[in-house]
Design a protein around this motif. Structure first.
Motif, mmCIF file in Angstrom:
data_model
loop_
_atom_site.group_PDB
_atom_site.id
_atom_site.type_symbol
_atom_site.label_atom_id
_atom_site.label_comp_id
_atom_site.label_asym_id
_atom_site.label_seq_id
_atom_site.Cartn_x
_atom_site.Cartn_y
_atom_site.Cartn_z
ATOM 1 N N ASN A 12 10.757 3.095 -4.480
ATOM 2 C CA ASN A 12 11.892 3.693 -5.182
ATOM 3 C C ASN A 12 11.554 5.105 -5.632
ATOM 4 O O ASN A 12 10.433 5.374 -6.056
ATOM 5 N N ALA A 13 12.537 5.962 -5.593
ATOM 6 C CA ALA A 13 12.333 7.364 -5.958
ATOM 7 C C ALA A 13 12.025 7.550 -7.443
ATOM 8 O O ALA A 13 11.436 8.541 -7.829
ATOM 9 N N LYS A 14 12.385 6.591 -8.296
ATOM 10 C CA LYS A 14 12.182 6.755 -9.737
ATOM 11 C C LYS A 14 10.735 6.564 -10.174
ATOM 12 O O LYS A 14 10.357 6.929 -11.271
ATOM 13 N N ASP A 15 9.899 5.997 -9.321
ATOM 14 C CA ASP A 15 8.508 5.723 -9.660
ATOM 15 C C ASP A 15 7.570 6.705 -8.965
ATOM 16 O O ASP A 15 7.924 7.316 -7.966
ATOM 17 N N LEU A 16 6.361 6.840 -9.515
ATOM 18 C CA LEU A 16 5.351 7.699 -8.881
ATOM 19 C C LEU A 16 4.454 6.905 -7.941
ATOM 20 O O LEU A 16 3.967 7.434 -6.951
ATOM 21 N N ILE A 17 4.198 5.627 -8.305
ATOM 22 C CA ILE A 17 3.374 4.769 -7.462
ATOM 23 C C ILE A 17 4.101 3.450 -7.225
ATOM 24 O O ILE A 17 4.963 3.055 -8.014
ATOM 25 N N CYS A 18 3.745 2.765 -6.150
ATOM 26 C CA CYS A 18 4.400 1.510 -5.804
ATOM 27 C C CYS A 18 3.954 0.387 -6.739
ATOM 28 O O CYS A 18 2.989 0.530 -7.487
ATOM 29 N N SER A 19 4.635 -0.728 -6.669
ATOM 30 C CA SER A 19 4.333 -1.847 -7.568
ATOM 31 C C SER A 19 2.945 -2.429 -7.302
ATOM 32 O O SER A 19 2.271 -2.881 -8.226
ATOM 33 N N VAL A 20 2.489 -2.394 -6.063
ATOM 34 C CA VAL A 20 1.147 -2.912 -5.739
ATOM 35 C C VAL A 20 0.078 -2.029 -6.386
ATOM 36 O O VAL A 20 -0.837 -2.527 -7.047
ATOM 37 N N CYS A 21 0.195 -0.722 -6.245
ATOM 38 C CA CYS A 21 -0.772 0.194 -6.861
ATOM 39 C C CYS A 21 -0.675 0.131 -8.387
ATOM 40 O O CYS A 21 -1.691 0.198 -9.080
ATOM 41 N N GLY A 22 0.537 -0.017 -8.910
ATOM 42 C CA GLY A 22 0.720 -0.158 -10.352
ATOM 43 C C GLY A 22 0.033 -1.404 -10.879
ATOM 44 O O GLY A 22 -0.629 -1.366 -11.925
ATOM 45 N N GLN A 23 0.145 -2.512 -10.152
ATOM 46 C CA GLN A 23 -0.509 -3.754 -10.565
ATOM 47 C C GLN A 23 -2.025 -3.612 -10.481
ATOM 48 O O GLN A 23 -2.748 -4.079 -11.358
ATOM 49 N N ASN A 24 -2.512 -2.940 -9.439
ATOM 50 C CA ASN A 24 -3.957 -2.713 -9.307
ATOM 51 C C ASN A 24 -4.486 -1.888 -10.482
ATOM 52 O O ASN A 24 -5.542 -2.200 -11.044
ATOM 53 N N ASP A 25 -3.751 -0.846 -10.865
ATOM 54 C CA ASP A 25 -4.151 -0.029 -12.013
ATOM 55 C C ASP A 25 -4.181 -0.871 -13.286
ATOM 56 O O ASP A 25 -5.109 -0.774 -14.087
ATOM 57 N N TYR A 26 -3.153 -1.700 -13.458
ATOM 58 C CA TYR A 26 -3.085 -2.546 -14.645
ATOM 59 C C TYR A 26 -4.258 -3.530 -14.687
ATOM 60 O O TYR A 26 -4.881 -3.711 -15.727
#
Length: 78
Positions: A12-26
């Motif tokens: 999605n254009a509203k995010d900087l990183i995808c949900s997979v990368c976001g979960q990995n960061d978390y």
């Protein structure tokens, strides 16, 4: 459609990183936090060696304010 800044996957254009990368960061953040709770006087090198997370990523968490650094010298100056 935009691409993730980390892995290049479409997202999605509203995010900087995808949900997979976001979960990995978390997940990595939680690992660091748990380590620091157990070993509160650890430095970035010790955390990196124990968790396998890069020093640069640990420093990014600190720079973003997600993790804070406590100056131990302040507590010794009583």
């Amino acid at each position: 459609m935009e691409s993730c800044l980390k892995c290049g996957s479409p997202m999605n254009a509203k995010d900087l990183i995808c949900s997979v990368c976001g979960q990995n960061d978390y997940d990595e953040y939680q690992l660091i936090r748990n380590y620091v709770k157990t070993y509160p006087n650890s430095n970035a090198m010790q955390i990196a060696n124990a968790t396998g997370i890069s020093i640069s990523k640990i420093l990014r968490f600190i720079k973003s304010g997600s993790l804070t650094v406590v100056d131990q010298d302040v507590h010794r100056r009583s």
